[in-house]
Scaffold this motif. Structure first.
Motif, PDB file in Angstrom:
ATOM      1  N   ARG A 165      46.491  80.575  73.039  1.00  0.00           N
ATOM      2  CA  ARG A 165      46.115  81.598  72.054  1.00  0.00           C
ATOM      3  C   ARG A 165      47.048  81.550  70.842  1.00  0.00           C
ATOM      4  N   THR A 166      48.315  81.218  71.092  1.00  0.00           N
ATOM      5  CA  THR A 166      49.256  81.066  69.979  1.00  0.00           C
ATOM      6  C   THR A 166      48.812  79.924  69.073  1.00  0.00           C
ATOM      7  N   ILE A 176      45.989  86.303  64.713  1.00  0.00           N
ATOM      8  CA  ILE A 176      46.202  86.574  66.134  1.00  0.00           C
ATOM      9  C   ILE A 176      44.992  87.307  66.710  1.00  0.00           C
ATOM     10  N   LEU A 213      45.787  78.758  68.764  1.00  0.00           N
ATOM     11  CA  LEU A 213      44.545  79.181  68.099  1.00  0.00           C
ATOM     12  C   LEU A 213      44.851  80.115  66.925  1.00  0.00           C
ATOM     13  N   ALA A 214      45.864  80.971  67.104  1.00  0.00           N
ATOM     14  CA  ALA A 214      46.254  81.885  66.024  1.00  0.00           C
ATOM     15  C   ALA A 214      46.878  81.135  64.859  1.00  0.00           C
ATOM     16  N   GLN A 268      47.361  80.342  79.094  1.00  0.00           N
ATOM     17  CA  GLN A 268      46.391  80.890  78.134  1.00  0.00           C
ATOM     18  C   GLN A 268      47.108  81.472  76.915  1.00  0.00           C
ATOM     19  N   GLU A 269      48.259  82.117  77.160  1.00  0.00           N
ATOM     20  CA  GLU A 269      49.021  82.732  76.070  1.00  0.00           C
ATOM     21  C   GLU A 269      49.462  81.663  75.061  1.00  0.00           C
ATOM     22  N   ALA A 324      42.094  84.905  66.988  1.00  0.00           N
ATOM     23  CA  ALA A 324      42.278  83.919  68.060  1.00  0.00           C
ATOM     24  C   ALA A 324      41.702  84.398  69.385  1.00  0.00           C
ATOM     25  N   LYS A 325      41.635  85.719  69.563  1.00  0.00           N
ATOM     26  CA  LYS A 325      41.100  86.270  70.811  1.00  0.00           C
ATOM     27  C   LYS A 325      39.619  85.977  70.975  1.00  0.00           C
ATOM     28  N   LYS A 326      38.936  85.701  69.854  1.00  0.00           N
ATOM     29  CA  LYS A 326      37.496  85.442  69.907  1.00  0.00           C
ATOM     30  C   LYS A 326      37.167  83.945  69.878  1.00  0.00           C
ATOM     31  N   LYS A 327      38.188  83.113  69.669  1.00  0.00           N
ATOM     32  CA  LYS A 327      37.939  81.666  69.635  1.00  0.00           C
ATOM     33  C   LYS A 327      37.710  81.150  71.060  1.00  0.00           C
ATOM     34  N   LEU A 367      37.881  79.413  74.552  1.00  0.00           N
ATOM     35  CA  LEU A 367      38.908  78.841  75.424  1.00  0.00           C
ATOM     36  C   LEU A 367      38.236  78.512  76.754  1.00  0.00           C
TER      37      LEU A 367
END
Length: 253
Positions: free
Chosen positions: A73-74, A195, A76-77, A69-70, A198-201, A203
């Motif tokens: 998220r990268t 960053i 996505l950021a 997931q990390e 990206a937490k709200k995109k 997944l």
């Protein structure tokens, strides 16, 4: 057009890899992990295509453990729009083999219907260099490997690829699978605001079973060892002495 980019979670390239004491594999305990550098280049290229107006949506997908997931998220950021995580292993030491990865990616492609798949030419942990080619074969799509330049012209992709003899430019019909090399671009750094965004995109998390793919390994690691230490070099006083050593000691002449 939608672009799909597979990304892999690997040991960070700055980390010195250690072999387990029992020789069963590489020690991943408390080791920094990051996105495979070649995949990072693939994400960057997809973002640049979107910035040019050639792509409308970028979907990144990772196959492996939940911690990937990390990595997603990268991506996505950096600028990807959506992410899909396929949990196919519980142990971080389990590496999903290329054919199983290709089968899962084919299922994702069938579902997402992208016009282009951009992936790294290989992962720096196992150096297989096989997933992109296998995916192309399973899909029946055109493929262009080792891309150092990518341009889209209508329904074709013009790819300059690095080969042993230099550079080769080919034109392939899309949809296509393109695997990228180091010289294609320089990936951007994700800014702090991106960053946070990206937490709200979205997944989505799925499993290999959702796609009906068997990811059981076909290969068994028998033993893992550290590479042998390099012997100290010697200085020679003349060309004749060099030639003599290459003949008598190295046995290469």
């Amino acid at each position: 057009m939608k672009v799909l980019v597979p990304v892999k979670r690997v040991i960070d390239y700055n980390v010195k890899v250690r072999v387990k004491a029992d020789g069963s594999g590489v020690d991943l305990a408390n080791v920094k992990m990051s996105m495979n550098p070649f995949d990072e280049i693939a994400v960057e290229e997809a973002i640049r295509l979107k910035e040019k107006g050639a792509a409308e949506e970028i979907v990144v997908v990772s196959i492996g453990v939940k911690q990937a997931q990390e990595t997603l998220r990268t991506a996505l950021a950096m600028g990807a729009d959506r992410a899909i995580l396929i949990v196919a292993a519980d142990d971080v030491h389990s590496d999903i083999e290329p054919l199983a990865v290709a089968k899962l990616l084919k299922a994702v492609v069938d579902e997402e219907k992208p016009g282009l798949v951009i992936c790294g030419k290989q992962a720096i942990d196992n150096d297989m260099n096989a997933t992109g080619q296998m995916l192309s074969a399973l899909l029946g799509w055109s493929q262009a490997a080792f891309a150092s330049e990518l341009n889209l012209e209508g329904d074709h992709a013009v790819v300059t690829r690095e080969v042993d003899g230099g550079l080769q430019t080919i034109k392939v019909k899309m949809p296509a699978v393109v695997t990228v090399d180091l010289r294609l671009n320089e990936p951007r750094y994700a800014s702090l605001p991106n960053i946070m965004k990206a937490k709200k995109k979205p997944l989505d998390e799925k499993t290999a079973a959702d796609y009906g793919v068997d990811v059981a390994p076909r290969l068994t690691i028998v033993k893992t060892t550290e590479p042998a230490g390099r012997k100290a070099g010697v200085k020679v006083g003349s060309v004749d002495e060099l030639i003599q050593k290459l003949k008598d000691e190295a046995g290469v002449l």
